[in-house]
Design a protein around this motif. Sequence first.
Motif, PDB file in Angstrom:
ATOM      1  N   ARG A  93      56.141  31.839 -52.114  1.00 32.99           N
ATOM      2  CA  ARG A  93      55.632  31.057 -50.990  1.00 32.99           C
ATOM      3  C   ARG A  93      56.686  30.919 -49.898  1.00 32.99           C
ATOM      4  NH1 ARG A  93      53.221  27.181 -53.685  1.00 32.99           N
ATOM      5  NH2 ARG A  93      54.841  25.597 -53.646  1.00 32.99           N
ATOM      6  N   LYS A 110      56.842  32.773 -46.147  1.00 34.97           N
ATOM      7  CA  LYS A 110      56.379  31.771 -45.191  1.00 34.97           C
ATOM      8  C   LYS A 110      56.512  32.231 -43.731  1.00 34.97           C
ATOM      9  CE  LYS A 110      56.728  27.013 -43.812  1.00 34.97           C
ATOM     10  NZ  LYS A 110      57.603  25.885 -43.616  1.00 34.97           N
ATOM     11  N   VAL A 164      45.985  32.815 -46.419  1.00 32.18           N
ATOM     12  CA  VAL A 164      46.502  31.474 -46.108  1.00 32.18           C
ATOM     13  C   VAL A 164      45.625  30.396 -46.743  1.00 32.18           C
ATOM     14  CG1 VAL A 164      46.841  29.809 -44.242  1.00 32.18           C
ATOM     15  CG2 VAL A 164      47.665  32.150 -43.990  1.00 32.18           C
ATOM     16  N   GLN A 165      44.299  30.554 -46.594  1.00 28.09           N
ATOM     17  CA  GLN A 165      43.388  29.542 -47.141  1.00 28.09           C
ATOM     18  C   GLN A 165      43.416  29.527 -48.663  1.00 28.09           C
ATOM     19  OE1 GLN A 165      41.609  27.132 -45.720  1.00 28.09           O
ATOM     20  NE2 GLN A 165      42.516  27.671 -43.778  1.00 28.09           N
ATOM     21  N   ALA A 216      45.897  30.356 -50.631  1.00 25.53           N
ATOM     22  CA  ALA A 216      47.137  29.708 -51.052  1.00 25.53           C
ATOM     23  C   ALA A 216      47.023  28.196 -50.903  1.00 25.53           C
ATOM     24  CB  ALA A 216      48.309  30.238 -50.226  1.00 25.53           C
ATOM     25  N   ALA A 217      46.421  27.753 -49.784  1.00 33.91           N
ATOM     26  CA  ALA A 217      46.243  26.309 -49.571  1.00 33.91           C
ATOM     27  C   ALA A 217      45.370  25.724 -50.667  1.00 33.91           C
ATOM     28  CB  ALA A 217      45.631  26.042 -48.196  1.00 33.91           C
ATOM     29  N   PHE A 226      38.046  26.694 -50.543  1.00 33.52           N
ATOM     30  CA  PHE A 226      38.898  27.203 -49.472  1.00 33.52           C
ATOM     31  C   PHE A 226      38.602  28.683 -49.233  1.00 33.52           C
ATOM     32  CE2 PHE A 226      42.142  23.946 -48.522  1.00 33.52           C
ATOM     33  CZ  PHE A 226      41.774  22.996 -49.452  1.00 33.52           C
ATOM     34  N   SER A 241      35.243  29.067 -47.476  1.00 30.38           N
ATOM     35  CA  SER A 241      35.218  28.766 -46.043  1.00 30.38           C
ATOM     36  C   SER A 241      36.013  29.812 -45.268  1.00 30.38           C
ATOM     37  CB  SER A 241      35.715  27.351 -45.769  1.00 30.38           C
ATOM     38  OG  SER A 241      37.112  27.307 -45.751  1.00 30.38           O
TER      39      SER A 241
END
Lengths: 276, 275, 260
Positions: free
Chosen positions: C92, C96, C139-140, C142-143, C178, C181
């Motif tokens: 991560r 980044k 990104v989503q 991972a979130a 996540f 979406s």
Amino acid sequence: MSKASIESSSFANIQARFTNRPVRLSVEGLAKSYGSGESRVEVIEDLSFEVHAGEIACIVGPSGVGKTTLLKCLAGLHPLTAGSAAIDGRTIQGPPAEMALVFQDYSRSLMPWLTARQNIRLPLRHLKLGTTEEASRLDEALEVVGLAHAGSKYPWQLSGGMQQRVAIARALAYRPEVLVMDEPFASVDAQTRFELEDLCLQIRQDYDMTIVVVTHDIDEAVYLSDQIVVIGQKPAIVTEILPVSFPEPRSQFSTRALPAFAEARTHVLQLIQQAR
Amino acid sequence: MRVLLATDTTSNKRQRGIPRRALHICLEIGVPIVLLAAWFISSQRSSNPFFPPLAEILNRFHELWLFDHLHSDVVPSMSNLVLGFAIAVLLGVIGGVLLALMRPIAWLADPLIHFWRAVPPVALVPIFVATLGYGNETRLVSIVVAAVFPTLIATVDGLRSVDSGLRDVGRAYNLTFSERLLVVNLPAASPMIMAGVQISLQSAFVVMIASEMMGTSTGIGAMTLLAQQSYASADMWAGILLLGTIGYAANALFEMARARILSWYFKAQKQGAAS
Amino acid sequence: MLKLSRPPRLVFGIVSVVFFLAAWEVIAWSGLLGSSVPAMFTTLSHTFEFLGQANSWAVIGETVAMALSGLLLAIVAGVALGILIGLSATVRHGSKVIVEFLKPVPPIVILPVVVLVLGPTMGMGVFLVFIGCVIPILVQTAAGVVDTDPVALDSARSFGIGKLETTLKVVLPSAMAFIGSSIRITAPIALVVAVVAGLFGGGPGLGRLLMRAASSGQQTEVFSIVLVAGMLGLLFQSISVVAERRVLHWHPSQRVEETR
């Protein structure tokens, strides 16, 4: 209608503290329904009561009986279906300028982008009071609710009880004749609740405000009230209007310990359970 | 529109020791540096026409953009982007307010808005070129049209979903129309509006490039495409680097501005998450 | 309160479309914007004609194929990488800055080099779509992984469930909202990028057809293709919204009324 039943023996000794003062808020034959035709839902059938100047009236009833609807009607947020509500004899048509509201859910009634002070100032802006008058009202309101130091804090930096104090301060700074509160202390802890109840009594004392509180908490209603309006049934009607009198000033310890307090709460509880 | 503000994905709640954190910071800074160095070294003697040495790309970057073409190409592109974006946001917010206030107009506009937002905005560029010519206005109009819809739709959605409790406060205290709009409704809708504005910025950037790739010879996009078509790969890479940097910088600036404007929102959310 | 029920709203919608078409006809007739705006009726009939030809469907199919295969690859790679990034703090932090830098850079920026290397081909379009979609999905995802309920993780651990199984049975399902979406958001982007690949990269599909029509001044054709692209866009949007609901009907995020 089963209006006033002042003859109930145990309350025969009430003194008419307020009856010689003018009627501030009067509600007559108020009815409210939503929708029309098939989907019409009647929430309130017929409510009538009067609140005198300087009086605290609590409206109690089982949950879902339409207390909040009644409040929104009084606040001019919802039009009535029938009957009328008036302040000082003037019919309420829109939100009356003489009235301030404290909502149940403080998290949905304070603007999170404004500080406590700015939130309190919000309804004053269009009154064009002038900076000194405005500042002194803000200071005083914050002082009264015990938040003199927290004016620059945002709502989300404050505890639930403090947020509700900000909402009350906002109503106070507006200097209404009538203060209307919807389950104002429902979402704070018990200790804070007692403090806020006493704050409410003190405000009435200091500002001679007429206060209408909607609550489902019977103890709270008995403790605060000069008059309890019990509503029940679906659609809602007035079950009983009950005057309440205790030695003043009231206190959380002595007043709640009075035999008359217990009697009154038992009586109201019975009424509510019958009304269900 | 759901406001999924993918903020900091790294914020994990577990407590970590200082050496761990230092290691992470080293990783964050170190990895990109290592990769860039690897690119630099491995491409040093590259004879591949597509992937020229990074040194050469940087050299061309310097020659082209600092500052030979700055005035002739970079400034026009950037000013189109900024101006187009600003106009789009202004129109989007004003239009959104009007649509949210006047239901019948919203009903009228809804089907058209939803259709035009579904059209890939770059596909409209040829239409604008045909109707307005190859001038700079075409590029500006293309940017505005592409960027207006995300903000417009987000504003309407944001205003429609303002909490009824806050609305009631505004009405119960007899706030004036402008107070209710400016102090209650717009701030309440602003997190959603800003999410739309961010998409508008991205659309504006894409269409800035696209509009320059159609039939003009000025602008960073045009120069980059021309470089590709004439196999000047170092120039093309220099253009890509510049565009990438602009895209990144524009977004970073936006996020800084948003963090300021919505500081109450982010802080309140953090507070809510903590309790 | 005056509330209009469904039929009048529909009437409003029809009225607005009719009004729009009428305005278009007036503009075309008056020559307000020059001769470049084709007449509305001509364009509509041309559009129907266009949609009646097998050839056009092949072209539409090319665009859709580029968009969908690029999207599919992006989902596979994005979810895998996203889980990796979400699970491992080292990965991560190492990724980044790169991810943060690439996130706001749209695929049109790298279009020139992709076209240079891959040529004006279907593969170029697929690659460009892939690049455009993979970062948001990653990104989503991972979130979503980071967002996994620690209680669920702990209970999985206390039952002695292995790392791989935990990932598949706890982490992935909880990140699903996540991921869902992100796919809803990227599906329309996939279509846009597929059109861009044709428009500026010479790749197959609607984009190239549009470019050719525009450069040869066939305005009716240009307008028809834009209309078709719009309809395709609507289709992509509604399918992705419906698909997200279908796939995630069990998830709490779908039960709350979406703030849409």
